[in-house]
Design an enzyme around this catalytic site. Structure first.
Site, PDB file in Angstrom:
ATOM      1  N   THR A  19       7.934  -0.295   5.619  1.00  8.97           N
ATOM      2  CA  THR A  19       6.843  -1.171   5.159  1.00  8.97           C
ATOM      3  C   THR A  19       6.659  -2.426   6.008  1.00  8.97           C
ATOM      4  O   THR A  19       6.017  -3.374   5.571  1.00  8.97           O
ATOM      5  CB  THR A  19       7.083  -1.598   3.694  1.00  8.97           C
ATOM      6  N   TRP A  20       7.215  -2.439   7.208  1.00 11.90           N
ATOM      7  CA  TRP A  20       7.038  -3.611   8.051  1.00 11.90           C
ATOM      8  C   TRP A  20       5.547  -3.848   8.313  1.00 11.90           C
ATOM      9  O   TRP A  20       4.803  -2.912   8.605  1.00 11.90           O
ATOM     10  CB  TRP A  20       7.789  -3.425   9.369  1.00 11.90           C
ATOM     11  N   ASP A  48      11.796   1.332   2.320  1.00 13.35           N
ATOM     12  CA  ASP A  48      12.534   0.299   3.045  1.00 13.35           C
ATOM     13  C   ASP A  48      11.670  -0.945   3.239  1.00 13.35           C
ATOM     14  O   ASP A  48      10.536  -0.854   3.717  1.00 13.35           O
ATOM     15  CB  ASP A  48      12.950   0.848   4.415  1.00 13.35           C
ATOM     16  N   TYR A  53       9.789  -9.367   5.817  1.00 14.65           N
ATOM     17  CA  TYR A  53       8.483  -8.752   6.003  1.00 14.65           C
ATOM     18  C   TYR A  53       7.418  -9.522   5.223  1.00 14.65           C
ATOM     19  O   TYR A  53       7.333  -9.450   4.000  1.00 14.65           O
ATOM     20  CB  TYR A  53       8.501  -7.295   5.535  1.00 14.65           C
TER      21      TYR A  53
END
Length: 282
Positions: A19-20, A48, A53
């Site tokens: 999910t960056w 993740d 982030y």
């Protein structure tokens, strides 16, 4: 569906959802939310994220995405900043991550990279978080072999994984780190498995060996890249996918298997280095 197994027997999907840079653009909110939920509903229950982030925005997005699903069927991963990984801040950092995610516990909590806090202090805190029930497992990220040896010397035997940059075009970790992790019954967790560098990614997906495997399996070249990584039962990966179509492509890889011959062909096309190289990261 391909899975991996942690040292305590916990089984998780060999591919999760990264999910960056997700959760930061309001105009993409519904699309990203839909992608995460599609993944959950189709077996990609490992998600993740990290406090880094979007300074918590990614965790908030994930929290919204998982709301209403059976928590026991999910495997949520987050990471703590190195400067928050000591006794003064780690418990608060973990609490804030849990709040943003809307959950009582994390399945896996990672030290994002090595910083100034002594590893012995971080290890002690991670183990306390486990005892408190705030996390189930803990690990590290961006650690090379020397760092892992220091971690073991600091009492880090309960570490379950090391998340590193690892893909078909960057195989330096296979020379020494992956074997070291296997020896200590730890998994290798790949981030950026589909390559962020446009030039390198183009070189990989246009290689004749990759194209042939893709055609033989009737899949895309990027799916070949994922299949190569999880051919090893001690490796799992968290590709980012911000659209349902992309998540679907990633999910399909969990139901396919490269032959040993195909793996060898790809390995020859993009060989592992024959010497120690610096850990790749960004």
């Amino acid at each position: 569906m391909k899975t991996v197994r942690l040292k305590d027997g916990t089984v998780i999907p060999a591919l999760g959802q990264g999910t960056w840079e997700m959760g930061e653009d309001p105009s993409k909110h519904e699309q990203e939310l839909g992608a995460l939920r599609y993944g959950i509903e189709h077996g990609m229950t490992l998600i993740d994220t990290a406090e880094m982030y979007g300074e918590g925005k990614s965790e908030q997005l994930v929290g919204e995405a998982v709301r209403g699903y059976d928590r026991s069927k999910l495997y949520l991963v987050s990471k703590v900043y190195p400067w928050n990984a000591g006794r003064e801040h780690i418990f608060k950092s973990c609490e804030q991550s849990l709040k943003r995610l809307g959950t009582d516990y994390l399945d896996l909590y990672l030290l994002h990279w090595r910083g100034e806090v002594p590893l012995s202090e971080t290890v002690a805190c991670m183990n306390e978080l486990v005892k408190k029930g705030m996390i189930r497992h803990w690990g590290v990220s961006n650690f090379d072999v020397s760092d892992m040896e220091d971690l073991m010397a600091a009492g880090g035997e309960d570490c379950v994984t090391d998340q590193v940059l690892y893909h078909l075009g960057s195989r330096g970790v296979e020379y020494d780190l992956v074997p070291w992790l296997k020896k200590h019954n730890m998994l290798t967790m790949s981030y950026s498995p589909l390559v962020r560098t446009v030039e390198l990614r183009k070189r990989i997906v246009t290689h004749p060996a990759v194209i042939k495997v893709a055609r033989d399996h009737q899949i895309t070249e990027t799916q070949v890249m994922l299949a190569f990584l999880i051919h090893d039962p001690a490796v799992f990966a968290v590709p980012k996918a911000a659209s349902i179509e992309h998540v679907q492509q990633n999910r399909d890889v969990l139901d396919m298997e490269l032959s040993d011959e195909e793996y060898a062909t790809l390995s020859q096309a993009f060989p592992m280095p024959d010497h120690k190289v610096e850990l790749d990261m960004f």
